[in-house]
Design an enzyme around this catalytic site. Sequence first.
Site: not given
Length: 332
Positions: A86-88
């Site tokens: 969810r935070d690439i």
Amino acid sequence: RCLSDWSSDVCSSDLAATLEHDHIVPIFHVGLDRGAPYIVMPFLKGEPLDERLKSAEPMPLAEIMRIGREIAEGLAAAHATGLVHRDIKPANVWLETKGEPRGEPGASATGGRVKILDFGLARPVAENSGLTQQGAIIGTPAYMAPEQGRGDPVDARCDLFSLGVLLYRMSTGQQPFQGRDTVSTLMSVAMYEPDAPLKLNDALPPAFSELVMKLLEKDADMRIASADAVVRALQTMERELVRKKEAREDTIAVAVPVGSKPSLDRVLFAVNDSLSAISDTEPSAVIPPGEPSPVRDRVTASSPGPLRGSARRVLLAGAAFALLALLAGAIF
């Protein structure tokens, strides 16, 4: 059980600690110290991808493909366990110093493996809200999938959208979605259709540009279905890149019959083929059809790969001069 937001983060990190993969930074321990949660991870040598991207120039294609493939391999391992990162984003992609020497085909900026950092926002797919319990957006707006920015349920495909943004940034030197603030950036992600990477960088293979645009589909159902599929697509492109490089490095041979001058046609074909190999274009022919196969004296030259700017012009001029000397011999 996870009884609060911070303990939920600890629990998620605890889940990430169960992941063992070459492209995911391992988590050794998760705990509390005087009420503050902490995570124990290895000390890494190298640099984050955001440091590598400070240059506005697009990265080398082999490097882009390798980094993208290794990120996708790490994501595939996480997704297989039910975790979504969810935070690439560039700051969460680490380039190690160990591995291939810098400058080799596919080597990262520092020459080593890619490691995905910060699974602190990772959640099982079952916990599929895009928002925290306080309603704050989870993730980085410029890299978030549209459904994530809306607070809709998310799954592994939101990580693939973020990977598409990364590949776009690496291959063009530009962000596909921009805004003055968080709200305008989220609106850009939701509504703006960026130009295909190939339009901004004509050196890219069309298949690579198509892959990136498929990852950037607004509708998650239209996106590539899995990280494994991205890995396979990039592997195919990497093999094709290697094949073309090897073809460029093949020896350029000019056939000269012993005891006689080469024919004008033969020398013209040799000039065409040599310049084509150096300039990375396809030759129109190799040897004129119908000529015998004589004993050959070989004049060889090797192409070091794609050249740009003044270096290419100098090499082209030198090759043209040498081959035109052969042409003069054929005429006179």
